[in-house]
Write an enzyme that holds these catalytic residues in place. Sequence first.
Site, PDB file in Angstrom:
ATOM      1  CB  SER A 101      44.137 -14.423  64.504  1.00 55.02           C
ATOM      2  OG  SER A 101      44.616 -14.633  63.193  1.00 55.02           O
ATOM      3  CE  LYS A 126      43.566 -18.640  62.302  1.00 45.89           C
ATOM      4  NZ  LYS A 126      43.353 -17.489  63.204  1.00 45.89           N
TER       5      LYS A 126
END
Length: 257
Positions: free
Chosen positions: A70, A142
């Site tokens: 991701s 993230k």
Amino acid sequence: MDTEAELQERDRSSAPATGPEARSRFSRVRHRAAASLSWRRAFALGAVCAVFVLLFSTFVVQPFLIPSGSMEPTLRVGDRVLVNKLAYRFGSEPRRGDVVVFDGTGSFVPEGAGETNPVTALLHGAAASLGLAEPAETDFVKRVVGVGGDRVVCCDARDRIEVNGRPLAEDYLFAGDAASRAPFDIVVPEGTLWMMGDHRSRSRDSRDHLGEPGGGMVPVSRVIGRVDWFGWPLGRIGSLPGTSAFDGIPAPGPAHG
């Protein structure tokens, strides 16, 4: 009555052994004692080292194994990065562009998710804190795209994300990915963060939790630390590359609310 021969034999059997046999026996006993002491010292040293490493990992720098794609191309599957846990300990807060590890409980995953047997959780947590196992299901990595007060919008006429009216030149995006295929227009509440992965087409991030409690916002208090360095593989050891994508973003204000 004992004879003289019997008395002499008894005296010889009760007398301490001397000569090569006695020295050999003493040498074996001493060797066993030294080996036992050596093992005890090695075990004690190993225990002290393990405690030190765990404490260092808990409070200073924690290895973190990247479990998914991701965050490609910035972070690859199998990378071991070093999370700086002191980055936000002395009044500093996450900034736009920082890559952070956080506990997604209550924002990315429901409360109580990932609960397991306490012993299993303890062992897995210890292994994960050393970068030897995948992180807990509630831990995520993230990039911070919006901080408290920011208005984050997707997308402008050129398919770029805007923060406080300024479009981002996101040089870290995975090749061929759009900034986002899901439109949104949000204002980040104070004390929270808007998080997105660099591989947007394969990242479940704040966009995927807009309609849920918390609206996909991650509380600053849930941030574990900032990813500052690569620890593995050897060819990638060094500092995480920075980005100029957020340079010149104006401070949030009434015009952006």
